[in-house]
Write an enzyme that holds these catalytic residues in place. Structure first.
Site, PDB file in Angstrom:
ATOM      1  CE  LYS A   1       1.035  -2.911 -13.665  1.00  0.00           C
ATOM      2  NZ  LYS A   1       0.629  -2.954 -12.246  1.00  0.00           N
TER       3      LYS A   1
ATOM      4  CE1 TYR B   1      25.211  20.324 -21.819  1.00  0.00           C
ATOM      5  CE2 TYR B   1      24.461  18.052 -21.965  1.00  0.00           C
ATOM      6  CZ  TYR B   1      24.533  19.320 -22.500  1.00  0.00           C
ATOM      7  OH  TYR B   1      23.959  19.586 -23.704  1.00  0.00           O
TER       8      TYR B   1
HETATM    9  C1  LIG Z   1       0.996  -4.216 -11.834  1.00  0.00           C
HETATM   10  C2  LIG Z   1       0.045  -5.091 -11.134  1.00  0.00           C
HETATM   11  C3  LIG Z   1       0.256  -6.474 -11.080  1.00  0.00           C
HETATM   12  C4  LIG Z   1       1.507  -7.143 -11.595  1.00  0.00           C
HETATM   13  O1  LIG Z   1       2.541  -6.982 -10.670  1.00  0.00           O
HETATM   14  P1  LIG Z   1       4.026  -7.564 -10.972  1.00  0.00           P
HETATM   15  O2  LIG Z   1       4.751  -7.286  -9.728  1.00  0.00           O
HETATM   16  O3  LIG Z   1       4.527  -6.777 -12.128  1.00  0.00           O
HETATM   17  O4  LIG Z   1       3.872  -8.993 -11.286  1.00  0.00           O
HETATM   18  C5  LIG Z   1      -0.735  -7.249 -10.507  1.00  0.00           C
HETATM   19  N1  LIG Z   1      -1.852  -6.699  -9.983  1.00  0.00           N
HETATM   20  C6  LIG Z   1      -2.063  -5.367  -9.992  1.00  0.00           C
HETATM   21  C7  LIG Z   1      -3.298  -4.815  -9.389  1.00  0.00           C
HETATM   22  C8  LIG Z   1      -1.122  -4.515 -10.552  1.00  0.00           C
HETATM   23  O5  LIG Z   1      -1.341  -3.212 -10.550  1.00  0.00           O
END
Ligand SMILES: *Cc1c(COP(=O)(O)O)cnc(C)c1O
Length: 369
Positions: free
Chosen positions: A40, A262
């Site tokens: 994702k 800045y």
């Molecule tokens: C992002 C996510 C993961 C992975 O989590 P990590 O801590 O990055 O390993 C797993 N399950 C779901 C539902 C997520 O949204």
């Protein structure tokens, strides 16, 4: 017309480290458990297509995304494996999810109804995952109110096939006991929900997969560890996957009292030497590192001074030899004996590695090695 990607600021992404981290998850959960790498948010900012291309060598069961558009993009890129949408699918995306043969997490009867309608309309069968809330609170059917939804949800829905049962951990990186507690809440339901032969039960993220592999069930969903983010200070660190580099665009001597940036929040305290790096918050270097973070240059650790601008960042290189216009600084990664981890940057910025990684903007070329 393309420009030299390693001229201004860029990310270097190591495929061998990504695979090594995947192998560590594999070693933790054993050969039988399926792995659903989470890709994702453009694979945590590193580039989903390249990450998938790399991980294909390990034959993962499928890929996890959060948005239907991310799943569609993977289909367009040619991914034929299962793609699970691990976040609530908004009503406006249901049709696309069905059209792209994505497998959504479902946590409401309304979503089931919408999916069933879309599947029936298209003459498709949708595999879906029954998302159970065991303490995260943000999505899923509430584990402690199963009598309210269980019968309705597990009946035969036209066009739908229950393919998985999942929950999501809230504190696996800090508190191993919470993993057992959340597993127990789901386990109380497992016997009451009938999955097909190839159905999957999955609860573990990276931290869970490495700390509590006994709860791996049939599949795990690692993300951050694959991409080089630590999963708690008491655990072995992953291999370094991403480095952030930038060139020195300007070098100057600064007399005591010379102001910088800045708000002129910094002034030289004596005769100093400053180097301007061509990277800023417009590239995803957290502005919170202003007067706080450090960078590596010529093998030395140097402080970031003044406020980080959108496009440039200044470091104090007083006493460091061998730095000139065109030298390369490391904002994340290693240089000689020194290293700055993504977690160290996150700590300076009062945030987590996830936010640093997903904050890299499109201006930074991702250079895979
Ligand atoms: C992002 C996510 C993961 C992975 O989590 P990590 O801590 O990055 O390993 C797993 N399950 C779901 C539902 C997520 O949204």
């Amino acid at each position: 017309m393309s420009t030299n990607p390693k001229a201004r600021a860029w990310l270097e992404v190591r495929a061998d480290a990504l695979l090594a981290n995947y192998d560590r998850v594999r070693a933790s959960v054993g050969p039988e458990v399926r792995i659903l790498p989470m890709v994702k948010a453009d694979a945590y900012g590193l580039g989903a297509n390249q990450v998938v291309e790399c991980l294909e060598r390990r034959d993962p069961w499928g890929y996890g995304v959060a948005a239907v558009s991310e799943g569609v993009a993977l289909r367009v890129a040619g991914v034929t494996r299962p793609i699970v949408v691990c976040s609530p699918v908004p009503p406006g995306d249901v049709d696309q999810a069905v059209a792209a043969n994505l497998q959504p997490f479902v946590g409401s009867v309304g979503t089931l109804e919408a999916l069933a309608a879309a599947a029936t309309r298209r003459g498709a069968t949708v595999d879906w995952h029954l998302d159970v809330d065991t303490g995260m609170g943000r999505s899923g059917f509430a584990a402690d109110r199963a009598e309210e939804w269980l019968d309705d949800v597990t009946r035969a829905w036209p066009g739908l096939r229950l393919a998985g049962l999942d929950t999501h951990l809230h504190s696996a990186d800090e508190d191993a006991a919470s993993i057992h507690d959340q597993w127990a809440r789901l386990a109380a339901l497992v016997d009451r929900i009938e999955l097909p032969e190839d159905g999957v039960v999955h609860i573990l993220n990276s931290a869970g997969a490495l700390r509590a592999p006994e709860h791996a069930c049939s599949m795990v969903r690692p993300g951050i560890f694959l991409y080089g983010g630590a999963i708690g200070t008491d655990q072995p660190r992953p291999d370094e996957v991403v480095s952030m580099k930038a060139s020195v665009g300007h070098v100057r001597e600064a007399a005591a009292g010379t102001t910088l940036g800045y708000g002129s929040t910094y002034a030289a305290t004596s005769e100093e030497r400053w180097a301007t790096l061509t990277v800023g918050y417009g590239d995803g270097l957290p502005r919170a590192l202003s007067n706080r973070g450090e960078a590596l240059i010529a093998g030395a650790r140097v402080p970031i001074i003044g406020r980080i601008s959108m496009d440039v960042t200044v470091v104090d290189i007083t006493g460091v030899s061998g730095v000139d216009v065109g030298s390369v600084a490391t904002l994340i990664g290693h240089d000689g004996q020194e290293a700055v981890s993504v977690d160290e940057v996150a700590a300076w910025a009062d945030t987590i590695s996830y936010e640093v990684l997903t904050g890299f903007t499109g201006r930074l070329p991702r250079m895979w090695t």
